[in-house]
Each structure stands twice: as structure tokens, then as C-alpha cells.
Write a protein that holds these residues in place. Sequence first.
Motif, PDB file in Angstrom:
ATOM      1  N   ARG A  47       0.821  -1.214   0.000  1.00  0.00           N
ATOM      2  CA  ARG A  47       0.000   0.000   0.000  1.00  0.00           C
ATOM      3  C   ARG A  47       0.853   1.261   0.000  1.00  0.00           C
ATOM      4  N   ASN A  48       2.167   1.095  -0.162  1.00  0.00           N
ATOM      5  CA  ASN A  48       3.101   2.220  -0.159  1.00  0.00           C
ATOM      6  C   ASN A  48       3.039   3.034   1.125  1.00  0.00           C
ATOM      7  N   LEU A  49       2.696   2.376   2.211  1.00  0.00           N
ATOM      8  CA  LEU A  49       2.744   3.028   3.507  1.00  0.00           C
ATOM      9  C   LEU A  49       4.187   3.128   3.989  1.00  0.00           C
ATOM     10  N   ILE A  50       4.964   2.086   3.700  1.00  0.00           N
ATOM     11  CA  ILE A  50       6.375   2.035   4.055  1.00  0.00           C
ATOM     12  C   ILE A  50       7.155   1.440   2.883  1.00  0.00           C
ATOM     13  N   ALA A  51       8.439   1.792   2.790  1.00  0.00           N
ATOM     14  CA  ALA A  51       9.310   1.169   1.789  1.00  0.00           C
ATOM     15  C   ALA A  51       9.884  -0.133   2.312  1.00  0.00           C
ATOM     16  N   GLY A  52       9.972  -0.250   3.624  1.00  0.00           N
ATOM     17  CA  GLY A  52      10.508  -1.445   4.257  1.00  0.00           C
ATOM     18  C   GLY A  52      10.609  -1.217   5.748  1.00  0.00           C
ATOM     19  N   GLY A  53      11.167  -2.191   6.436  1.00  0.00           N
ATOM     20  CA  GLY A  53      11.308  -2.039   7.881  1.00  0.00           C
ATOM     21  C   GLY A  53      11.939  -3.255   8.523  1.00  0.00           C
ATOM     22  N   VAL A  54      12.085  -3.171   9.820  1.00  0.00           N
ATOM     23  CA  VAL A  54      12.614  -4.264  10.628  1.00  0.00           C
ATOM     24  C   VAL A  54      11.677  -4.476  11.807  1.00  0.00           C
ATOM     25  N   VAL A  55      11.329  -5.726  12.046  1.00  0.00           N
ATOM     26  CA  VAL A  55      10.551  -6.107  13.227  1.00  0.00           C
ATOM     27  C   VAL A  55      11.443  -6.950  14.119  1.00  0.00           C
ATOM     28  N   LEU A  56      11.510  -6.594  15.388  1.00  0.00           N
ATOM     29  CA  LEU A  56      12.278  -7.368  16.361  1.00  0.00           C
ATOM     30  C   LEU A  56      11.439  -7.549  17.611  1.00  0.00           C
ATOM     31  N   ILE A  57      11.330  -8.801  18.056  1.00  0.00           N
ATOM     32  CA  ILE A  57      10.559  -9.141  19.257  1.00  0.00           C
ATOM     33  C   ILE A  57      11.476  -9.923  20.185  1.00  0.00           C
ATOM     34  N   GLY A  58      11.404  -9.625  21.467  1.00  0.00           N
ATOM     35  CA  GLY A  58      12.264 -10.331  22.406  1.00  0.00           C
ATOM     36  C   GLY A  58      11.723 -10.320  23.809  1.00  0.00           C
ATOM     37  N   ASN A  59      12.505 -10.893  24.716  1.00  0.00           N
ATOM     38  CA  ASN A  59      12.207 -10.815  26.134  1.00  0.00           C
ATOM     39  C   ASN A  59      13.476 -10.381  26.866  1.00  0.00           C
ATOM     40  N   ARG A  60      13.465 -10.446  28.174  1.00  0.00           N
ATOM     41  CA  ARG A  60      14.624  -9.905  28.892  1.00  0.00           C
ATOM     42  C   ARG A  60      15.886 -10.735  28.687  1.00  0.00           C
ATOM     43  N   ASP A  61      15.746 -11.964  28.190  1.00  0.00           N
ATOM     44  CA  ASP A  61      16.895 -12.848  28.024  1.00  0.00           C
ATOM     45  C   ASP A  61      17.463 -12.868  26.608  1.00  0.00           C
ATOM     46  N   LYS A  62      16.599 -12.685  25.597  1.00  0.00           N
ATOM     47  CA  LYS A  62      17.089 -12.901  24.236  1.00  0.00           C
ATOM     48  C   LYS A  62      16.123 -12.333  23.199  1.00  0.00           C
ATOM     49  N   ILE A  63      16.569 -12.364  21.945  1.00  0.00           N
ATOM     50  CA  ILE A  63      15.742 -12.010  20.801  1.00  0.00           C
ATOM     51  C   ILE A  63      14.973 -13.249  20.357  1.00  0.00           C
ATOM     52  N   LEU A  64      13.670 -13.074  20.146  1.00  0.00           N
ATOM     53  CA  LEU A  64      12.819 -14.186  19.747  1.00  0.00           C
ATOM     54  C   LEU A  64      12.469 -14.155  18.263  1.00  0.00           C
ATOM     55  N   PHE A  65      12.471 -12.982  17.676  1.00  0.00           N
ATOM     56  CA  PHE A  65      12.109 -12.827  16.259  1.00  0.00           C
ATOM     57  C   PHE A  65      12.794 -11.576  15.746  1.00  0.00           C
ATOM     58  N   GLU A  66      13.411 -11.675  14.574  1.00  0.00           N
ATOM     59  CA  GLU A  66      14.095 -10.541  13.974  1.00  0.00           C
ATOM     60  C   GLU A  66      14.090 -10.718  12.467  1.00  0.00           C
ATOM     61  N   LYS A  67      13.528  -9.746  11.756  1.00  0.00           N
ATOM     62  CA  LYS A  67      13.439  -9.899  10.306  1.00  0.00           C
ATOM     63  C   LYS A  67      13.360  -8.529   9.640  1.00  0.00           C
ATOM     64  N   ALA A  68      14.020  -8.422   8.495  1.00  0.00           N
ATOM     65  CA  ALA A  68      14.003  -7.196   7.696  1.00  0.00           C
ATOM     66  C   ALA A  68      13.114  -7.400   6.479  1.00  0.00           C
ATOM     67  N   TYR A  69      12.483  -6.300   6.036  1.00  0.00           N
ATOM     68  CA  TYR A  69      11.550  -6.348   4.904  1.00  0.00           C
ATOM     69  C   TYR A  69      11.802  -5.153   3.981  1.00  0.00           C
ATOM     70  N   GLY A  70      11.633  -5.357   2.690  1.00  0.00           N
ATOM     71  CA  GLY A  70      11.618  -4.259   1.741  1.00  0.00           C
ATOM     72  C   GLY A  70      12.957  -3.598   1.486  1.00  0.00           C
ATOM     73  N   THR A 343       7.830  -9.331  27.418  1.00  0.00           N
ATOM     74  CA  THR A 343       7.875  -9.212  25.961  1.00  0.00           C
ATOM     75  C   THR A 343       8.128  -7.758  25.567  1.00  0.00           C
ATOM     76  N   PHE A 344       8.871  -7.557  24.505  1.00  0.00           N
ATOM     77  CA  PHE A 344       8.947  -6.234  23.893  1.00  0.00           C
ATOM     78  C   PHE A 344       8.899  -6.393  22.390  1.00  0.00           C
ATOM     79  N   VAL A 345       8.427  -5.363  21.716  1.00  0.00           N
ATOM     80  CA  VAL A 345       8.368  -5.375  20.261  1.00  0.00           C
ATOM     81  C   VAL A 345       8.911  -4.046  19.745  1.00  0.00           C
ATOM     82  N   ILE A 346       9.774  -4.135  18.743  1.00  0.00           N
ATOM     83  CA  ILE A 346      10.372  -2.965  18.101  1.00  0.00           C
ATOM     84  C   ILE A 346       9.960  -2.981  16.633  1.00  0.00           C
ATOM     85  N   LEU A 347       9.417  -1.874  16.161  1.00  0.00           N
ATOM     86  CA  LEU A 347       9.076  -1.720  14.752  1.00  0.00           C
ATOM     87  C   LEU A 347       9.777  -0.466  14.236  1.00  0.00           C
TER      88      LEU A 347
END
Length: 390
Positions: A47-70, A343-347
Motif C-alpha cells: 500500500r506504499n505506507l512504508i518502503a521497508g522495515g525491521v521487526v524485532l521481538i524479544g524478552n529480557r533474556d534474548k531475541i525471539l524474532f528478527e526480520k528485515a523487509y523491503g 515481551t517487547f516489540v520494536i518496529l
Amino acid sequence: MNTYFRVRLRPLLSSICGCLLVILLATAARAADQPRIDSLMMEAMGRNLIAGGVVLIGNRDKILFEKAYGRLSPFPDAPPMATDTIFDVASLTKVIATTPSILKLAEEGRISLLDPVTKWFPELAGKGKDAILVMNLLTHTSGLDDVPLSSVNPMQSAIEGAASQKIKGEVGSRFRYADLNFILLAELVRRATGAPLDLYTQVSFYRPLGMNDTAFHPKEATRCSGTISDDRILFGEPQDYLCRQLGGVAGHAGLFATARDLSRFCRMMLSGGSLDGRRVLAKRTVDQMTAPYFSRGGTVVRGLGWDISSPFSAPRGQGFSRVSFGHTGYSGSSIWIDPATDTFVILLTSRLEYKKVHEINKLRGDISTLAAQIFGIPVEFGDMARFNDE
């Protein structure tokens, strides 16, 4: 004796087994649910809202999900986004730089959150600003509004603008989000320490936490995601005009960071002020920073710097608890942290369309909702899941 232990231990064992079952089922579901995050990001790019981005999800011990797009920018030949892309995080500067700096100074007794602002800004004395406390700047309850800055002496014009304007509403009860509050706080850091905000944060937080790509003036512009300002694409230069006027170092904007660096800051917050054996804040300071402060008759809830429940709380989504907190950035960035579900989430995004506020907020909320569903520890099992850590 055996009967006694059977009676006392049976409920505990049952609870442990239940907790383990929930965690195992959640782990099994994660692989199947993660493509839903991909779908949200792909749709936003479509939808051309964003050209791309990175999503990162984790907890106090480690990263659980990390992925780049676009891609890094709207240019057709722009390089692909990478997980180590550096972003202009805009107003995340308020909570990743300015707020912890002020709280650390208070922790050390060098300032007080109850200091009248006139103690540090005598230019405001006798101007009807005597009731404003440092805490009011942190919670946007000072009654101050934003003012244009002079290109000749921007900081002086910010202080003069604060001094000359009439307070709107009652100090402490009127919530009005204003960058001026944090522009003044950054100057307070300089006046209290003799060091500008960029130097103080590097020494106090980023170096000890291993946030090696976090800085106000990024050295590698080629690694930076693009932002749009006045029909220009900026790489490594703050999108925020007031920040550029202030030389790229300001309390409200100007910080650049990677998702991985920000995850280290989030893990520090969830761990009560320390990470990998390095303590940068006392636990009581983190608790104070994220405790609720109410305004607008209780309808707006903020922490010190951090957002909890306000018109800007879209990244909380539908799955995080009432004690969760976070912040957004105009460039398309957001963070949300939930101690209750660990849990934390970074967009972080290369935002293209700035008029579609509802759509970017929906993306933030939907990503957080999925993060809580897929990775969050159920609140009722949170303490037991961390039993072995105590």
C-alpha cells in the motif's frame, strides 16, 4: 510426613506441569504464526505506507524474532533493508536518550524531579513558570506548547519561547505533548553535567550496554534508512527540522539506532536497569520511570517520558498488559515493552506516507498484538516461568 508433602506439593507440581504445557504449546504455535507478521509488513509495503522495515521481538533474556523487509528508501534501486540497518528513531530519542539521562542524574542526587524548572532555567523566573517542575516536562504536563526556533541561536530562542508564552491550563493536570519539554530537558542535562546529551548518553548508556550503532550523528550514512523531509530523502541526517536547527543533537529527536541496539535497551529495562552484568540504572529508577502518572482527570496515563495509555498508545495493541509502556517516532518507529508478559516489540520502518496516521498506527498495533499472542508469556504463568531465574 509423606502425606503432608503429597498434599503440599501436588498443587505446585500441577501448576508447574500446566505452565510447561502452555509454554510447549506456545512454542509449537510460534513457527506457524510468524508468517502473519510477514503478511502485515508485506501488505504495508504493497500500500506504499512504508518502503521497508525491521521487526524485532524479544524478552529480557534474548531475541525471539528478527526480520528485515523491503528497501532502505523509496528509490527503485534502493538496497534491501537489513536487520542491521540504522534508523532515525525520531521521538524515541525522548525515552532512549533524554529520559534515562534525567533519571540517572536524579538517581545520583545531582538533580531532583521536584526541582522547579526555574532552578535550572533562571531565564524563566518571574515569567509565571514557577509552578513547573522537572517532572512536568517529563510527563508533558508543563502547560508549555511548541514554539518556532531561531536559526541564529535555536536553544536561546527555545528558552525565550518557553519564558514568554502563557501557561495553558493547570500545571500537572493538562496533558499536551510538546517537543519543547524535551528540548529543555536536554539543555538541563548539559547545565547539570557540563556535557551535551550525545556525550552523556554514550558514556552512561550506549557504551556500557554494547549499543555500538546508536548515536546522534551516525558515521555510516550508507547503512541508514531514508526519511522524507520537504520532498528530500535524508540518510543519516535527522528528519526533524527543529533537531536540525539544534545541530542534530536534541532532547526530542535526532538519535539513530538499529533494532538490535534498541533490543539491548529494552532488555535492560525488563531486567531492572542492568544487562549482561552491567548496571546503568537502579531498579528503583526503572520502576519510577515506568510508574503511572495521571492527567486529564485520569484519562491520560504516562510514565516519566514513557507512554502508557494516551492518544499515542497505538503500539500497545490488544495483547499487552496495563503495566506495559512504550513510545512512537514520527519517522515510523515504535517500541512497546511489557514486564507482565516479559515481551517487547520494536518496529522500525522507512515511512513513505505521513498523512495516513491511522494506517501506520494500525500497523504498529497489529504487530504488537501478534507479538503478544505469539511470544508473550501468559501473565498467570509469568512468575513461574521465571522461577529458575530468581
